[in-house]
Write a protein that holds these residues in place. Structure first.
Motif, PDB file in Angstrom:
ATOM      1  N   ASP A  31       7.383   3.473  -5.744  1.00 49.75           N
ATOM      2  CA  ASP A  31       7.923   4.403  -4.748  1.00 49.75           C
ATOM      3  C   ASP A  31       6.926   4.589  -3.603  1.00 49.75           C
ATOM      4  OD1 ASP A  31      10.206   4.903  -6.233  1.00 49.75           O
ATOM      5  OD2 ASP A  31       9.208   6.465  -7.406  1.00 49.75           O
ATOM      6  N   GLY A  32       7.454   4.649  -2.377  1.00 45.65           N
ATOM      7  CA  GLY A  32       6.632   5.033  -1.234  1.00 45.65           C
ATOM      8  C   GLY A  32       5.813   3.923  -0.602  1.00 45.65           C
ATOM      9  N   CYS A  33       6.106   2.640  -0.954  1.00 44.01           N
ATOM     10  CA  CYS A  33       5.332   1.536  -0.358  1.00 44.01           C
ATOM     11  C   CYS A  33       5.512   1.517   1.161  1.00 44.01           C
ATOM     12  CB  CYS A  33       5.815   0.189  -0.896  1.00 44.01           C
ATOM     13  SG  CYS A  33       5.437  -0.066  -2.627  1.00 44.01           S
ATOM     14  N   ALA A  34       4.471   1.055   1.857  1.00 44.08           N
ATOM     15  CA  ALA A  34       4.530   0.960   3.321  1.00 44.08           C
ATOM     16  C   ALA A  34       5.737   0.135   3.769  1.00 44.08           C
ATOM     17  CB  ALA A  34       3.232   0.348   3.837  1.00 44.08           C
ATOM     18  N   GLU A  35       6.094  -0.869   2.980  1.00 41.60           N
ATOM     19  CA  GLU A  35       7.242  -1.712   3.324  1.00 41.60           C
ATOM     20  C   GLU A  35       8.526  -0.891   3.554  1.00 41.60           C
ATOM     21  OE1 GLU A  35       7.721  -5.599   1.620  1.00 41.60           O
ATOM     22  OE2 GLU A  35       9.672  -5.067   0.797  1.00 41.60           O
ATOM     23  N   CYS A  36       8.681   0.197   2.782  1.00 39.17           N
ATOM     24  CA  CYS A  36       9.901   1.012   2.905  1.00 39.17           C
ATOM     25  C   CYS A  36       9.938   1.749   4.240  1.00 39.17           C
ATOM     26  CB  CYS A  36       9.981   2.053   1.790  1.00 39.17           C
ATOM     27  SG  CYS A  36       9.852   1.365   0.159  1.00 39.17           S
ATOM     28  N   TYR A  37       8.808   1.851   4.924  1.00 37.73           N
ATOM     29  CA  TYR A  37       8.725   2.647   6.160  1.00 37.73           C
ATOM     30  C   TYR A  37       8.440   1.809   7.404  1.00 37.73           C
ATOM     31  CZ  TYR A  37       8.703   6.263   2.705  1.00 37.73           C
ATOM     32  OH  TYR A  37       9.083   7.045   1.655  1.00 37.73           O
ATOM     33  N   CYS A  38       7.815   0.628   7.215  1.00 37.70           N
ATOM     34  CA  CYS A  38       7.361  -0.137   8.384  1.00 37.70           C
ATOM     35  C   CYS A  38       8.109  -1.455   8.578  1.00 37.70           C
ATOM     36  CB  CYS A  38       5.860  -0.433   8.264  1.00 37.70           C
ATOM     37  SG  CYS A  38       4.858   1.034   7.975  1.00 37.70           S
ATOM     38  N   SER A  39       8.949  -1.853   7.634  1.00 38.13           N
ATOM     39  CA  SER A  39       9.668  -3.132   7.774  1.00 38.13           C
ATOM     40  C   SER A  39      10.886  -2.949   8.686  1.00 38.13           C
ATOM     41  CB  SER A  39      10.139  -3.614   6.398  1.00 38.13           C
ATOM     42  OG  SER A  39      11.037  -2.667   5.850  1.00 38.13           O
ATOM     43  N   ALA A  40      11.490  -4.072   9.067  1.00 39.76           N
ATOM     44  CA  ALA A  40      12.742  -4.020   9.835  1.00 39.76           C
ATOM     45  C   ALA A  40      13.827  -3.353   8.999  1.00 39.76           C
ATOM     46  CB  ALA A  40      13.166  -5.442  10.203  1.00 39.76           C
ATOM     47  N   THR A  41      13.759  -3.557   7.693  1.00 33.73           N
ATOM     48  CA  THR A  41      14.769  -3.002   6.787  1.00 33.73           C
ATOM     49  C   THR A  41      14.836  -1.482   6.899  1.00 33.73           C
ATOM     50  OG1 THR A  41      14.260  -4.842   5.326  1.00 33.73           O
ATOM     51  CG2 THR A  41      15.519  -3.049   4.353  1.00 33.73           C
ATOM     52  N   ARG A  42      13.685  -0.842   7.191  1.00 27.81           N
ATOM     53  CA  ARG A  42      13.672   0.613   7.323  1.00 27.81           C
ATOM     54  C   ARG A  42      14.579   1.060   8.484  1.00 27.81           C
ATOM     55  NH1 ARG A  42       9.860   4.983   8.927  1.00 27.81           N
ATOM     56  NH2 ARG A  42      11.198   6.776   8.700  1.00 27.81           N
ATOM     57  N   LEU A  43      14.489   0.298   9.595  1.00 36.34           N
ATOM     58  CA  LEU A  43      15.316   0.668  10.748  1.00 36.34           C
ATOM     59  C   LEU A  43      16.799   0.484  10.414  1.00 36.34           C
ATOM     60  CD1 LEU A  43      13.239  -0.895  13.683  1.00 36.34           C
ATOM     61  CD2 LEU A  43      13.529   1.532  13.163  1.00 36.34           C
ATOM     62  N   VAL A  44      17.087  -0.571   9.633  1.00 39.37           N
ATOM     63  CA  VAL A  44      18.478  -0.819   9.243  1.00 39.37           C
ATOM     64  C   VAL A  44      18.964   0.316   8.332  1.00 39.37           C
ATOM     65  CG1 VAL A  44      20.039  -2.421   8.049  1.00 39.37           C
ATOM     66  CG2 VAL A  44      18.151  -3.321   9.415  1.00 39.37           C
ATOM     67  N   LEU A  93       0.895  -1.171   0.000  1.00 40.03           N
ATOM     68  CA  LEU A  93       0.000   0.000   0.000  1.00 40.03           C
ATOM     69  C   LEU A  93       0.924   1.210   0.000  1.00 40.03           C
ATOM     70  CD1 LEU A  93      -2.644  -0.926   2.749  1.00 40.03           C
ATOM     71  CD2 LEU A  93      -2.779  -1.245   0.292  1.00 40.03           C
ATOM     72  N   ILE A  94       0.580   2.236  -0.746  1.00 42.39           N
ATOM     73  CA  ILE A  94       1.501   3.368  -0.835  1.00 42.39           C
ATOM     74  C   ILE A  94       1.257   4.336   0.322  1.00 42.39           C
ATOM     75  CG2 ILE A  94       2.221   5.324  -2.270  1.00 42.39           C
ATOM     76  CD1 ILE A  94       1.771   3.405  -4.673  1.00 42.39           C
ATOM     77  N   LEU A  95       2.302   4.508   1.119  1.00 46.35           N
ATOM     78  CA  LEU A  95       2.187   5.332   2.327  1.00 46.35           C
ATOM     79  C   LEU A  95       2.655   6.755   2.063  1.00 46.35           C
ATOM     80  CD1 LEU A  95       1.388   4.986   5.319  1.00 46.35           C
ATOM     81  CD2 LEU A  95       3.737   4.349   5.814  1.00 46.35           C
ATOM     82  N   TYR A  96       3.657   6.908   1.212  1.00 51.62           N
ATOM     83  CA  TYR A  96       4.178   8.246   0.872  1.00 51.62           C
ATOM     84  C   TYR A  96       4.238   8.380  -0.643  1.00 51.62           C
ATOM     85  CZ  TYR A  96       5.802   9.164   5.642  1.00 51.62           C
ATOM     86  OH  TYR A  96       5.886   9.398   6.994  1.00 51.62           O
ATOM     87  N   ASN A  97       3.452   9.278  -1.180  1.00 55.17           N
ATOM     88  CA  ASN A  97       3.511   9.525  -2.613  1.00 55.17           C
ATOM     89  C   ASN A  97       4.918   9.981  -3.004  1.00 55.17           C
ATOM     90  OD1 ASN A  97       1.943   9.266  -4.794  1.00 55.17           O
ATOM     91  ND2 ASN A  97       0.854  11.221  -4.565  1.00 55.17           N
ATOM     92  N   GLY A  98       5.512   9.313  -3.976  1.00 51.96           N
ATOM     93  CA  GLY A  98       6.858   9.710  -4.411  1.00 51.96           C
ATOM     94  C   GLY A  98       7.927   9.437  -3.362  1.00 51.96           C
ATOM     95  N   GLY A  99       7.643   8.533  -2.451  1.00 53.36           N
ATOM     96  CA  GLY A  99       8.588   8.253  -1.353  1.00 53.36           C
ATOM     97  C   GLY A  99       9.719   7.321  -1.764  1.00 53.36           C
ATOM     98  N   ARG A 100      10.253   6.620  -0.761  1.00 47.23           N
ATOM     99  CA  ARG A 100      11.429   5.774  -0.975  1.00 47.23           C
ATOM    100  C   ARG A 100      11.156   4.684  -2.020  1.00 47.23           C
ATOM    101  NH1 ARG A 100      13.840   4.703   5.134  1.00 47.23           N
ATOM    102  NH2 ARG A 100      13.793   6.869   5.779  1.00 47.23           N
ATOM    103  N   ARG A 101      12.209   4.314  -2.758  1.00 53.61           N
ATOM    104  CA  ARG A 101      12.091   3.264  -3.780  1.00 53.61           C
ATOM    105  C   ARG A 101      11.968   1.886  -3.110  1.00 53.61           C
ATOM    106  NH1 ARG A 101      12.933   2.959  -9.339  1.00 53.61           N
ATOM    107  NH2 ARG A 101      11.496   4.703  -9.180  1.00 53.61           N
ATOM    108  N   CYS A 102      10.939   1.140  -3.523  1.00 50.98           N
ATOM    109  CA  CYS A 102      10.688  -0.183  -2.944  1.00 50.98           C
ATOM    110  C   CYS A 102      11.337  -1.256  -3.819  1.00 50.98           C
ATOM    111  CB  CYS A 102       9.179  -0.410  -2.867  1.00 50.98           C
ATOM    112  SG  CYS A 102       8.720  -1.957  -2.051  1.00 50.98           S
ATOM    113  N   THR A 103      11.586  -2.439  -3.250  1.00 47.82           N
ATOM    114  CA  THR A 103      12.156  -3.545  -4.048  1.00 47.82           C
ATOM    115  C   THR A 103      11.207  -3.955  -5.173  1.00 47.82           C
ATOM    116  OG1 THR A 103      11.233  -5.082  -2.448  1.00 47.82           O
ATOM    117  CG2 THR A 103      13.575  -4.582  -2.219  1.00 47.82           C
ATOM    118  N   CYS A 104       9.921  -3.619  -5.036  1.00 48.06           N
ATOM    119  CA  CYS A 104       8.945  -3.993  -6.072  1.00 48.06           C
ATOM    120  C   CYS A 104       9.010  -3.049  -7.273  1.00 48.06           C
ATOM    121  CB  CYS A 104       7.528  -4.027  -5.497  1.00 48.06           C
ATOM    122  SG  CYS A 104       6.803  -2.384  -5.262  1.00 48.06           S
ATOM    123  N   GLY A 105       9.772  -1.967  -7.156  1.00 45.39           N
ATOM    124  CA  GLY A 105       9.911  -1.027  -8.273  1.00 45.39           C
ATOM    125  C   GLY A 105       9.053   0.223  -8.113  1.00 45.39           C
TER     126      GLY A 105
END
Ligand code: BGC
Length: 291
Positions: free
Chosen positions: A174-187, A160-172
């Protein structure tokens, strides 16, 4: 007859032997090949099956949880970006390799299934779960059943897109919730301060480090915005939070609850709990779908 459940993740491939009664009898885990070589993935699965079967009856059927979307017949992994699988006919290849029946399920769906049957979502008719790991997984129980999607692909709540034009996701995207809520974000956010794992960031935040606290608070705020949107859409009875980051316990859960409840449309508070099947949820859920 006992079944084997696999949970294939970007860091480890975990497997467990689960009895008919749903008890975890034996467990094993090996690293996921870092070069993502498919042949190595198959031989790792083979090794794990051998180790689990040693001293036990051979199993006939294996369930496999994969961190990606499946085709409608649950035979082909369409995209598991964190593993490098794309249109991979995993069911048939693994069935031939292991000489067993193979059933595939999305990893987060497996975790939801396990939580619903034996864990924190037991007794819920409509519930939601997220897993905070390498990716952001999620799944839904609707009408007492695992939601499989209108076209059989299930749901991909991490995208689900959390930030329009946000961080690039592995899925290609931008701005997917995964980029902000996963453990990878903290890393990602912790790297420049020398913290290389999500746990290291959280531990530093617990110890009162200002930079770690700022990273952690933003993380909590993003998860809360995400959950508030999910609650507004689905009005679930309960939300479970699993995956490695959930080991932070109340330090994570208390601010997530307060923040989410503040943002949500409804006055009534949605129950937000830690998943209780823990890191083995994927193994259980995978074994539960093996017939
Ligand atoms: C994938 C999901 C998976 C999740 C957790 C996401 O990137 O798209 O299918 O459930 O990661 O592994």
């Amino acid at each position: 007859m006992a079944k084997i459940g696999f949970d294939i993740g970007g860091t480890n491939i975990a497997a467990g032997l689960i009895s008919d009664e749903g008890t975890l009898l034996k467990k094993g885990s090996l690293p996921f090949p870092q070069d993502k070589d498919f042949e190595k993935v198959l031989s790792t699965c083979e090794q794990l099956v051998k180790a689990l079967e040693e001293g036990n009856e051979p199993v006939e059927s294996v369930g496999v949880a994969v961190p990606g979307s499946l085709d409608a017949t649950a035979s082909i992994v369409l995209n598991a970006f964190n593993l490098g699988f794309c249109n991979t006919p995993l069911k048939d290849i693994l069935a031939e390799r292991l000489g067993k029946k193979v059933f595939l399920i999305n990893d987060a769906d497996a975790a939801v299934l396990a939580e619903h049957r034996i864990g924190s979502l037991k007794g819920c008719t409509d519930a939601f779960m997220i897993t905070l790991g390498t990716g952001l997984g999620g799944g839904l129980i609707l009408n007492d059943k695992l939601y499989r999607g209108g076209r059989g692909h299930g749901s991909e709540p991490g995208h689900l897109i959390l930030y329009n034009g946000g961080r690039r996701c592995t899925c290609g995207n931008d701005g997917c919730a995964e980029c902000y809520c996963s453990a990878t974000r903290l890393v990602t956010d912790g790297k420049s301060y020398g913290w290389t794992t999500a746990k290291a960031v959280i531990d530093a935040a617990k110890a009162g480090d200002d930079f770690a606290t700022a990273i952690f608070n933003k993380y909590v705020d993003d998860i809360s915005s995400y959950l508030a949107s999910v609650i507004n859409l689905l009005d679930p009875e309960r939300i479970a939070i699993g995956g490695g980051v959930s080991a932070a316990g109340d330090f994570l859960m208390t601010p997530i609850r307060e923040n989410t409840w503040r943002k949500v449309f409804f006055n009534e508070r949605t129950d937000i709990v830690i998943a209780t099947a823990g890191n083995d949820a994927g193994i259980y859920g995978a074994a539960f779908i093996a017939e």
